[in-house]
Design a protein around this motif. Structure first.
Motif, mmCIF file in Angstrom:
data_model
loop_
_atom_site.group_PDB
_atom_site.id
_atom_site.type_symbol
_atom_site.label_atom_id
_atom_site.label_comp_id
_atom_site.label_asym_id
_atom_site.label_seq_id
_atom_site.Cartn_x
_atom_site.Cartn_y
_atom_site.Cartn_z
ATOM 1 N N THR A 35 8.349 -9.376 5.790
ATOM 2 C CA THR A 35 8.381 -8.385 7.028
ATOM 3 C C THR A 35 6.915 -7.394 6.821
ATOM 4 O OG1 THR A 35 9.539 -6.709 8.250
ATOM 5 C CG2 THR A 35 9.563 -6.505 5.663
ATOM 6 N N THR A 36 6.979 -6.631 7.667
ATOM 7 C CA THR A 36 5.771 -5.611 7.794
ATOM 8 C C THR A 36 6.309 -4.333 7.528
ATOM 9 O OG1 THR A 36 6.045 -5.436 10.006
ATOM 10 C CG2 THR A 36 4.446 -7.082 9.425
ATOM 11 N N GLY B 189 2.070 -1.074 9.006
ATOM 12 C CA GLY B 189 1.777 -2.302 9.396
ATOM 13 C C GLY B 189 1.373 -3.541 8.687
ATOM 14 N N GLY B 190 1.269 -3.137 7.658
ATOM 15 C CA GLY B 190 0.751 -4.041 6.553
ATOM 16 C C GLY B 190 1.881 -4.990 5.983
ATOM 17 N N ALA B 191 1.452 -6.070 5.167
ATOM 18 C CA ALA B 191 2.562 -6.992 4.497
ATOM 19 C C ALA B 191 3.320 -6.079 3.678
ATOM 20 C CB ALA B 191 1.791 -8.047 3.797
ATOM 21 N N ALA B 192 4.926 -6.327 3.910
ATOM 22 C CA ALA B 192 5.862 -5.908 3.053
ATOM 23 C C ALA B 192 7.025 -6.742 2.597
ATOM 24 C CB ALA B 192 6.420 -4.715 3.582
ATOM 25 N N THR C 175 0.692 -1.297 -0.004
ATOM 26 C CA THR C 175 -0.073 -0.136 0.015
ATOM 27 C C THR C 175 0.822 1.319 0.020
ATOM 28 O OG1 THR C 175 -0.354 -0.364 2.314
ATOM 29 C CG2 THR C 175 -2.002 -0.978 1.025
ATOM 30 N N CYS C 176 1.841 1.251 0.795
ATOM 31 C CA CYS C 176 3.035 2.615 0.794
ATOM 32 C C CYS C 176 3.863 2.645 -0.251
ATOM 33 C CB CYS C 176 3.317 2.564 2.377
ATOM 34 S SG CYS C 176 2.229 2.286 3.754
ATOM 35 N N GLY C 177 4.184 1.504 -1.120
ATOM 36 C CA GLY C 177 5.452 1.460 -1.873
ATOM 37 C C GLY C 177 6.573 1.447 -1.058
ATOM 38 N N VAL C 178 7.596 2.152 -1.606
ATOM 39 C CA VAL C 178 9.017 1.932 -1.008
ATOM 40 C C VAL C 178 9.198 2.877 0.325
ATOM 41 C CG1 VAL C 178 11.514 2.475 -1.395
ATOM 42 C CG2 VAL C 178 10.022 1.647 -3.461
ATOM 43 N N VAL C 179 9.383 2.270 1.471
ATOM 44 C CA VAL C 179 9.433 2.956 2.716
ATOM 45 C C VAL C 179 10.610 2.423 3.407
ATOM 46 C CG1 VAL C 179 8.105 2.832 4.978
ATOM 47 C CG2 VAL C 179 6.778 2.331 3.006
ATOM 48 N N PRO C 180 11.491 3.556 3.754
ATOM 49 C CA PRO C 180 12.664 3.204 4.478
ATOM 50 C C PRO C 180 12.312 2.937 5.630
ATOM 51 C CG PRO C 180 12.270 5.845 3.751
ATOM 52 C CD PRO C 180 11.138 5.005 3.534
ATOM 53 N N LEU C 181 13.236 2.248 6.354
ATOM 54 C CA LEU C 181 12.969 1.628 7.926
ATOM 55 C C LEU C 181 13.283 2.783 8.658
ATOM 56 C CD1 LEU C 181 14.828 -1.876 7.551
ATOM 57 C CD2 LEU C 181 12.310 -1.276 7.879
ATOM 58 N N ARG C 182 12.878 2.536 9.867
ATOM 59 C CA ARG C 182 13.038 3.635 11.097
ATOM 60 C C ARG C 182 14.424 3.212 11.691
ATOM 61 N NH1 ARG C 182 7.536 2.315 13.997
ATOM 62 N NH2 ARG C 182 8.575 0.394 13.647
#
Length: 845
Positions: free
Chosen positions: A481-482, A487-490, A444-451
């Motif tokens: 991972t999530t 918090g969705g599937a990634a 849903t969010c696309g490319v997301v950097p980790l925290r």
RNA sequence: GCCCGCGUGAUGGAAUGGUAGACAUAGCGGACUUAAAAUCCGCAGGCUUCGGCCGUGCCGGUUCGAGUCCGGCCGCGGGUACCA
């Protein structure tokens, strides 16, 4: 007569240094710091002789600077990620980590044999999670600062190994491992925005005064700035691509616009892609271009070819003129705008193309000003007087350039533009053994950097190498991972970073190798920049440019002091170690230890078969002309090896390894040893005592100090040879023991174990490793008498001995009384007499 | 093509515009030794009619003086390139 026993002595002194902690670097702001660094090795498994020369040089500097009172940082680490570990995993079923750490252990033991004054507490390996976790933090900060981007790009794709290959890994158009023809593919990749810093990286080269001119030139060329005009010309109305109205061109020669006779766009230019199915033969041509490999040599011979599209460009200054538009194989999408207008008279590529397709060749710049100037069988680049160019006629081509650009800008056709050859740095690698890129792909969010709190992303241990492709793609548990946002599937990013990333900031990590942040600001502020960096010239472009980029990027993200944007204030590129090559009649290469070398030839040791002796080249396994440093150390000791490697050639040049040279070095150390044993029987002189020995020592050490400062190690060693002969030659001189002690101290940076042993024999009760450099007493440098050569008309004919403070008149009188001078003058007065004090006299007869 | 370097004995190389070849390797001669090894001492650019002459890739220039500086060639090495 006792001999110096390196095998017994060397380990003993290494233990003594370790026990005294002389190599430890601690921040001590009361002393000036000095950071000396050699390029860290890839842990291939064995130390190569080239490494040892590199580290020997760094160690001379480190030990010398320490003796001069500097607080020295001299660390060592391992550039430990990379393909060879994965290849080992594939070929020998060993995990890359196990293979790498075994190699590190073996090489560390080998390096320690050399007696390098390295602070081993700071050792780092880039494959250590403690290191690459910090690299992931840097990546996230760079991403945040807009220094990292993700975009599509054309890459070399190996269809057998299912991986992207670097340009260097494509050999004659085929994958270096698979041998399969490489394809060009569009892939989404991660890039560091090094081009954003092109101008700064270029202009700052100016300030790198202590870098070799050669490296500075190579970096400038690589960045490749060129100034010109970016202009859009109108397409004549057409039915093929009605929504394309203009084509944008880049040209460094706007002055030649009236010489344009065609236009060409790259095969992958948007316009060319839009035309693919509308122009006969174009799609096939584009496919052919895609298959053409990207290596240099292919272009060398490739014929310039194109497909005529039927489109036409309207000349910007003459609306009646039309320029046919081609898709051409010699136009690159990756430079400028991917489109050119061709001026065959003044560009060789355009000339070749125009000749093939019978396009007009119109001269517009006349080198000699002749308005009837004609082009021969080659294009004529360069400046001159404008001809055949309407309103430009008669103008100087530089002025015309400016005039045309003004008109473009005035008419809104385009603008002045600076282009760079430098490309963004693609860091994505479809490999296992590298630093994971800390992002996830969320549905849903696309490319997301980790925290940052989710770091590190550790490499999974449980991976298989029995299939081609990236093992991380198949590590399903690890991949799943999530998303940190929703918090969705990634799934995790499976690309890892180019290993050049690892080596772009290790010099900063050495300042605080165990810190919980990438850098500790106090530590880097104190230690950086590296005062002296030493390594091979093969890294002149990539590693050094990437490191310069990283220093700036780390600066901009707060990891480094904002005042220091250059990582290495002084750079030294050392030469290679070479060796003769040996071949038997059947063409097989033979190793040096198999060969018995005589004055006029060589034979095989065991069979006596003759061997031909070939050129001395860089040591390589394929030619077998390799010497193992560990064998040399076993046979002669580390000090002999160090001494020889630095003695024979200037450090920046290649040195030829010869058995006789090493033996010569070993003999010399034994000679010094005998001198020391004898001197140890003599009494010390007090500081005031004068004598030939102490004078020779002060003079030599004075010169050696300057030589070391200037990286002239070969000359420093030559002076030590000379001093040894001088000390051996004096008799009846009470300063011999004191002078010998001074020599031993001056030898210390080159032969540390040996010098310690001599020092102890001469009554020294401290470690030389913790002792200051000998002080030079100016009294011992002054001459009692100087020899002045006398030239007559520029040729040396005689000499006189004078006191160093003799005045011009005294010298003149002596010269005119000299029998040789009198003979040449034959009673006449000299026309001129040039006296250079303490140097030379020239009599002009 | 363009951009850097570099051309000095048999070899690696020395020489702030001031004695060309330091120092080392290989070579030659000698001492020591029964001998060898090891060690020590010495010789060593070329030519010479023994007065000298020539000699740092080639040609020219600047200078009292050029391996060194300037201009033009030749050769070798490295980097880089359809970069518009």
């Amino acid at each position: 007569m006792s001999r110096y026993n390196a095998r017994e002595s060397e380990p003993r002194w290494r233990e003594a240094w370790a026990a005294a902690g002389v190599d430890k670097a601690v921040e001590d702001r009361s002393r000036p710091k000095y950071y000396v660094l050699e390029m860290f090795p890839y842990p291939s498994g064995r130390i190569h002789i080239g490494h040892t020369r590199n580290y020997a040089m760094g160690d001379v500097v480190a030990r010398y600077k320490r003796a001069r009172g500097f607080n020295v940082l001299h660390p060592m680490g391992w550039d430990a990620f990379g393909m060879p570990a994965e290849n080992a995993a594939i070929e020998r079923k060993i995990h890359p980590a196990a293979w790498t750490y075994d190699n590190i252990a073996a090489m560390r033991d080998q390096l320690k044999l050399m007696g390098l004054s390295i602070d081993w507490d700071r050792e780092i390996a880039t494959c250590d999670p403690a290191y690459y976790a910090q690299q992931q933090r840097l990546f996230l900060d760079f991403l945040d600062a807009g220094l990292v981007k993700r975009r599509k790009s054309t890459v070399n794709w190996d269809p057998v190994d299912h991986t992207v290959l670097a340009n260097e890994q494509v050999i004659d158009g085929c994958g270096w491992r698979s041998g399969a023809p490489v394809e060009k593919r569009e892939l989404t990749q991660w890039f560091f925005s090094i081009t954003d810093m092109a101008e700064e990286l270029l202009s700052a080269i100016e300030g790198l005064d202590d870098w070799p001119e050669k490296v500075r030139a190579m970096q400038s060329n690589w960045i490749g700035r060129s100034e010109g005009a970016e202009v859009s010309f109108r397409l004549a109305p057409n039915d093929l691509v009605p929504d394309h109205e203009t084509i944008t061109f880049f040209s460094t020669r706007p002055d030649t616009i009236f010489g344009a006779s065609f236009c060409a766009v790259a095969p992958d230019h948007p316009l060319a892609l839009a035309l693919s199915n509308k122009v006969e033969g174009l799609a096939e041509f584009q496919e052919e271009c895609r298959r053409m490999d990207t290596t240099e040599e292919a272009f060398e011979t490739a014929e310039k070819k194109g497909v005529r599209t039927g489109l036409e460009i309207i000349h910007p200054f003459d609306s009646d003129r039309r320029l046919p538009v081609y898709v051409a194989n010699f136009v690159l999408m990756s430079y400028g705008t991917g489109a050119i207008y061709g001026v065959p008279a003044h560009d060789q590529r355009d000339f070749d193309f125009a000749t093939k397709y019978e396009l007009p060749i119109i001269p517009v710049v006349s080198p000699d000003g002749d308005p009837e100037y004609r082009i021969g069988d080659a294009a004529v680049p360069g400046a001159g007087v404008m001809i055949n160019s309407d309103f430009l006629n008669g103008m100087d081509s530089d002025a015309a350039k400016s005039e045309v650009m003004n008109r473009y800008e005035g008419a809104g056709l385009g603008r002045r533009k600076t282009n760079y050859r430098l490309r963004d740095w693609g860091v994505s690698r479809q490999r296992y053994w590298g630093c994971p890129i800390p992002v996830v792909h969320c549905e849903t969010c696309g490319v997301v950097p980790l925290r940052k709190q989710d770091l590190p992303v550790l490499l999974p241990d449980d991976v298989s190498f029995d299939e081609p492709g990236n093992p991380l793609d198949r590590a399903t548990d690890w991949k799943t991972t999530t998303c940190p946002t929703c918090g969705g599937a990634a799934t995790r990013e499976t690309d890892t970073m180019d290993t050049f990333v690892d080596s772009s900031w290790y010099f900063a990590r050495f300042c605080s190798p165990r810190d919980s942040e990438p850098t500790n600001r106090d530590a880097v502020d104190y230690w950086l920049p590296v005062d002296q960096y030493i390594g091979g010239v093969e890294h002149a472009i990539l590693h050094l440019l990437y490191s310069r980029f990283f220093a700036r990027a780390m600066n901009d993200t707060g990891h480094l002091d904002s005042t220091a944007r250059e990582p290495f204030s002084s750079l030294f590129t050392q030469g290679m170690v070479c060796h003769e090559t040996y071949q038997t009649a059947d063409g097989k290469w033979r190793a040096p230890e198999e060969v018995l070398r005589t004055a006029d030839g060589a034979t095989l040791r065991d069979s006596g078969e003759p061997v031909s002796v070939g050129a001395s080249t860089k040591m390589s396994k394929s030619k077998k002309n390799v010497v193992d440093p560990e064998d040399i150390i076993e046979q002669f000791g580390a000090d002999t090896a160090r001494w020889f490697m630095l003695s024979d050639s200037p450090p920046e040049r290649d040195v030829e390894w010869t058995a006789s040279g090493v033996e010569g070095a070993w003999k010399h150390l034994q000679r010094v040893w005998r001198l020391v044993v004898d001197a140890a029987q003599l009494p010390d002189a007090d500081d005031a005592t004068d004598g030939p020995a102490i004078r020779a020592a002060h003079r030599a050490v004075h010169a050696i100090t300057e030589d070391i400062e200037a990286f002239r190690f070969n000359k420093a060693i030559a002076r030590l040879y000379e001093l040894t002969s001088q000390l051996a030659g004096v008799t009846d001189d009470s300063t011999v023991r004191t002078a010998t002690k001074m020599m031993v101290r001056a030898m210390f940076p080159f032969t540390p174990h040996f010098s310690e042993e001599c020092w102890r024999l001469l009554g020294g009760d401290t470690l030389l490793a913790a002792s200051p450099w000998p002080e030079i007493d100016a009294r011992f440098l002054a001459d009692d008498v100087v020899t002045l050569p006398i030239q007559i008309n520029g040729k040396k004919r005689s000499e006189i001995k004078v006191s160093p403070d003799a005045d011009q008149k005294q010298i003149e009188a002596l010269v005119l009384q000299d029998p040789v001078v009198m003979k040449h003058l034959d009673g006449a007065a000299p026309r001129k007499l040039i006296i250079v004090p303490k140097r030379i006299v020239n009599v002009v007869a």
